[in-house]
Design an enzyme around this catalytic site. Structure first.
Site, PDB file in Angstrom:
ATOM      1  CG  MET A   1       9.802  14.269 -40.439  1.00  0.00           C
ATOM      2  SD  MET A   1       8.838  13.373 -41.675  1.00  0.00           S
ATOM      3  CE  MET A   1       7.471  14.501 -41.891  1.00  0.00           C
ATOM      4  CG  ASN A   2      13.508  18.825 -38.219  1.00  0.00           C
ATOM      5  OD1 ASN A   2      13.743  17.955 -37.408  1.00  0.00           O
ATOM      6  ND2 ASN A   2      14.433  19.620 -38.671  1.00  0.00           N
ATOM      7  CG  ASP A   3      14.882  20.310 -42.148  1.00  0.00           C
ATOM      8  OD1 ASP A   3      13.991  20.736 -41.400  1.00  0.00           O
ATOM      9  OD2 ASP A   3      16.013  20.801 -42.192  1.00  0.00           O
TER      10      ASP A   3
ATOM     11  CD1 TRP B   1      14.641  19.227 -34.399  1.00  0.00           C
ATOM     12  CD2 TRP B   1      15.895  19.542 -32.578  1.00  0.00           C
ATOM     13  NE1 TRP B   1      15.953  19.286 -34.802  1.00  0.00           N
ATOM     14  CE2 TRP B   1      16.751  19.491 -33.701  1.00  0.00           C
ATOM     15  CE3 TRP B   1      16.475  19.725 -31.327  1.00  0.00           C
ATOM     16  CZ2 TRP B   1      18.129  19.624 -33.614  1.00  0.00           C
ATOM     17  CZ3 TRP B   1      17.863  19.856 -31.240  1.00  0.00           C
ATOM     18  CH2 TRP B   1      18.670  19.813 -32.373  1.00  0.00           C
TER      19      TRP B   1
ATOM     20  CG  PHE C   1      21.743  18.929 -37.771  1.00  0.00           C
ATOM     21  CD1 PHE C   1      21.271  18.099 -36.757  1.00  0.00           C
ATOM     22  CD2 PHE C   1      21.963  20.267 -37.463  1.00  0.00           C
ATOM     23  CE1 PHE C   1      21.022  18.589 -35.468  1.00  0.00           C
ATOM     24  CE2 PHE C   1      21.715  20.776 -36.191  1.00  0.00           C
ATOM     25  CZ  PHE C   1      21.251  19.943 -35.191  1.00  0.00           C
ATOM     26  CB  SER C   2      19.099  18.990 -43.242  1.00  0.00           C
ATOM     27  OG  SER C   2      17.896  18.867 -42.559  1.00  0.00           O
TER      28      SER C   2
ATOM     29  NE  ARG D   1      21.341  24.727 -39.626  1.00  0.00           N
ATOM     30  CZ  ARG D   1      21.488  25.717 -38.757  1.00  0.00           C
ATOM     31  NH1 ARG D   1      22.617  25.841 -38.079  1.00  0.00           N
ATOM     32  NH2 ARG D   1      20.520  26.587 -38.568  1.00  0.00           N
TER      33      ARG D   1
ATOM     34  CD  GLU E   1      17.740  26.650 -40.464  1.00  0.00           C
ATOM     35  OE1 GLU E   1      18.289  26.432 -39.396  1.00  0.00           O
ATOM     36  OE2 GLU E   1      16.516  26.497 -40.618  1.00  0.00           O
TER      37      GLU E   1
ATOM     38  CD1 TRP F   1      12.469  25.821 -38.195  1.00  0.00           C
ATOM     39  CD2 TRP F   1      12.097  24.495 -36.432  1.00  0.00           C
ATOM     40  NE1 TRP F   1      13.116  24.626 -38.422  1.00  0.00           N
ATOM     41  CE2 TRP F   1      12.906  23.793 -37.350  1.00  0.00           C
ATOM     42  CE3 TRP F   1      11.730  23.847 -35.250  1.00  0.00           C
ATOM     43  CZ2 TRP F   1      13.346  22.493 -37.124  1.00  0.00           C
ATOM     44  CZ3 TRP F   1      12.173  22.551 -35.017  1.00  0.00           C
ATOM     45  CH2 TRP F   1      12.973  21.893 -35.955  1.00  0.00           C
TER      46      TRP F   1
HETATM   47  C1  FRU Z   1      16.055  23.335 -40.666  1.00  0.00           C
HETATM   48  C2  FRU Z   1      17.145  22.821 -39.745  1.00  0.00           C
HETATM   49  C3  FRU Z   1      18.420  22.564 -40.531  1.00  0.00           C
HETATM   50  C4  FRU Z   1      19.129  21.551 -39.688  1.00  0.00           C
HETATM   51  C5  FRU Z   1      17.979  20.722 -39.177  1.00  0.00           C
HETATM   52  C6  FRU Z   1      18.200  20.153 -37.803  1.00  0.00           C
HETATM   53  O1  FRU Z   1      14.770  23.092 -40.233  1.00  0.00           O
HETATM   54  O2  FRU Z   1      17.378  23.739 -38.707  1.00  0.00           O
HETATM   55  O3  FRU Z   1      19.183  23.720 -40.792  1.00  0.00           O
HETATM   56  O4  FRU Z   1      20.038  20.795 -40.421  1.00  0.00           O
HETATM   57  O5  FRU Z   1      16.842  21.570 -39.173  1.00  0.00           O
HETATM   58  O6  FRU Z   1      17.175  19.275 -37.451  1.00  0.00           O
END
Ligand code: FRU
Length: 587
Positions: free
Chosen positions: A135-137, A163, A195-196, A256, A308, A393
């Site tokens: 998981m990220n954002d 990722w 993506f986010s 994005r 971002e 990151w």
């Molecule tokens: C931020 C990011 C966003 C992108 C997403 C991809 O952590 O790089 O800019 O949409 O993660 O997983």
């Protein structure tokens, strides 16, 4: 057990797990076809350090899904389930001619269940984490007032704990403490990975998708980054992609993370998104057609990385009638502690354009694991509530968990205040929903602390603390949490300067994980030099909040075992340390 009973038991076990049912065909070099699955899942063994190969789910000659996966070559790190239905076949394609020799083919099996129980020592008990996978954002968070439910989507890889294969995972909660996993909400499509982005509720049906449709806007990451929308007619559980996606394009390769918000000044919808090292604003009457309004960024804040996940909201200034706008911009790399961090700007927004009243950088959190912070749509009682991804990151992909990787911060309530010099700051407090977390009293301790220091034993378990430091004649108060394996995290509060210093060792993660003597500015300037903190300790995180909201520090921790002691030390003279540790109440 008797021998015959043992045999029957073994037979039943094999039969029920269907171990022998999979048909594995080694079809030429670098190609393996897995078919004949009678169960819900094909369970794939993963080894994180190997090259990715491609897996295709094929049914009746039609490719339903394609994803990348690191199939175990020599060792199995963990397993991931692949949901298969009605004769689905897995076609694995690898650049490695020796794919057929991988240990994976001895370990792969089929099953109707996949064990996601909390077994790892670093699995959080009251922070949101994915059941399994990466998981990220946090994405698209919104509050549903009818059902009293918080919806949280997140950047999710269901096929490994690193990722890749980005989709939107989905969880819901009625108390921000217990999260129920709802599986995948938005899957990759012909326009790319998901993506986010964000989600809002279209109460007036301006989109024509239906009254109260939940509209998600996100980045489709294909050859380029474009913005797409999907809508949900069942309150946010399932989404239908809009047929004329993408709805917004740009020539910048980093375009994005759209964050939708209702533009009250103009009675329409606006979106803010990042574009290289700037943010751009657009507006729309129907979510489908967007007009460019303005951009912001050149000459402001930190530009040592890509901007971002931006966000924009209005907040009242505490104790005044004034209201100002806050623009959050996450940046990676270039964060003040190294790697990823959240910066913010305070200013004015006229419905078209944001104007900052500050040129310099302001960082939202005095910690190393606070990123991709965005707010909830529709938080109750006019509150502004935000959540951060609790990682960085620099090392997010290698932290020492397996079945899952990454967790989100506690939700924070945001506000604005003016310091004694007339400078505006963002205030950050743990949301009041977490008051419920405070369970039975574990330890209460009060002591005068000098330069010899005082050690307190604490319960080595996830818990919450109230910590008061009252100055008598000290300069600085040092607070160290540690265990008998020499794992330590320490912070120092400077009574005179009202500043905060943090130190964290590398904890065997990586050199970047270490935080050395970072002093947090702004100063927590107060009338008196005394200070109080609310401290939240979970299995792999420590969040420290100054009780007036003037500072928060969000950090991962990976001690070999949980901290069992706190040592307080004064640099000179004395202060009083008062600490109350409470168990976490998960009822
Ligand atoms: C931020 C990011 C966003 C992108 C997403 C991809 O952590 O790089 O800019 O949409 O993660 O997983």
């Amino acid at each position: 057990m008797k021998a015959t009973a043992k045999l029957v038991f073994l037979f039943l076990l094999l039969f029920s797990s269907g171990v022998y049912a999979l048909d594995i065909r080694f079809s030429g070099t670098g190609n393996v076809i897995v078919s004949g699955c009678k169960s819900r899942y094909i369970i794939l063994p993963i080894e994180e350090s190997v090259e990715e190969c491609t897996a295709e789910i094929i049914n009746g000659c039609i490719k339903k899904e394609s994803f990348t996966v690191r199939l175990a070559k020599n060792n199995v790190d963990y397993f991931v389930p692949v949901l298969v239905r009605g004769g689905d076949v897995l076609n694995i394609i690898s650049a490695d001619d020796r794919l057929g020799d991988y240990i994976c083919w001895k370990e792969v099996y089929e099953s109707d269940t996949f064990d996601t129980s909390n077994k790892e020592i670093y699995r959080p008990v009251y922070h949101h984490s994915p059941l399994y996978g990466w998981m990220n954002d946090p994405n698209g968070m919104f509050y549903d007032p009818v059902n009293g439910l918080w919806h949280l989507y997140y950047q999710y890889n269901p096929y490994g704990s690193v990722w890749g294969n980005m989709t939107w995972g989905h969880s819901v909660s009625s108390d921000l403490i217990h999260w129920e996993n709802k599986g995948r909400a938005i899957n990759a499509d012909a326009w790319g990975m998901i993506f986010s982005g964000s989600a809002v509720v279209d109460t007036a049906n301006v989109s024509g998708f239906g009254r109260n449709a939940v509209i998600a806007m996100y980045t489709s990451a294909g050859k380029s980054q474009t913005q797409s929308i999907s809508y949900s007619l069942d309150g946010g559980y399932t989404f239908i992609p809009y047929t004329n996606n993408p709805v917004l394009t740009d020539s910048n390769p980093d375009f994005r993370d759209p964050k939708l918000f209702y533009n009250r000044q103009r009675g329409l919808w606006s979106v803010i998104l990042s574009c290289g090292q700037q943010v751009k604003f657009y507006s729309s009457k129907d979510f489908k057609h967007w007009t460019f309004d303005s951009s912001f960024g050149t000459g402001y804040g930190c530009h040592d990385g890509v901007w971002e996940c931006p966000d924009l909201f209005e907040l009242p200034v505490k104790g005044t009638k004034e209201k100002l706008w806050v623009l959050l911009v996450n940046i990676n790399p270039g964060g003040v502690w190294g790697g990823s961090a959240t910066q913010y700007f305070i200013g004015k927004y006229d419905g078209y354009k944001f104007t900052s009243i500050q040129k310099d950088v302001k960082w939202m959190d005095a910690g190393k694991d606070h990123y991709a912070t965005v707010s909830f749509y529709g938080a109750p009682d006019g509150r502004t509530m935000a959540m951060a991804w609790m990682s960085n990151w620099q090392y997010a992909n290698i932290v020492p968990t397996k079945q899952f990787r990454s967790q989100n911060s506690l939700v924070r309530d945001l506000g604005l205040y003016k310091d004694i010099n007339g400078v505006y700051w963002l205030s950050v407090l743990p949301s009041k929903e977490y008051d419920k977390l405070s369970g039975e009293k574990l330890n209460k301790f009060e002591s005068k602390v000098g330069s010899d220091g005082v050690v307190v034993s604490i319960k080595d378990a996830p818990s919450v603390f109230n910590l008061d430091l009252k100055n008598i004649s000290a300069g600085k108060a040092k607070v160290e949490l540690y265990n008998d394996d020499n794992d330590t995290i320490k912070f120092v509060y400077d009574f005179k300067a009202s500043s905060f210093l943090l130190e964290r060792g590398d904890q065997n993660v990586s050199a970047d994980f270490a935080v050395k003597e970072f002093v947090y500015i702004p100063k927590i300037k107060q009338k008196y030099s005394d200070v109080s903190f609310d401290v939240f300790l979970d299995n792999c995180s420590l969040e420290i909040f100054e009780t007036h909201g003037r500072m928060s520090s969000t950090n991962l921790i990976f001690p070999k075992k949980m901290y069992s002691h706190i040592r307080f030390t004064s640099d000179k003279g004395y202060f009083t340390a008062n600490i109350l540790q409470r168990a976490v109440n998960l009822k």
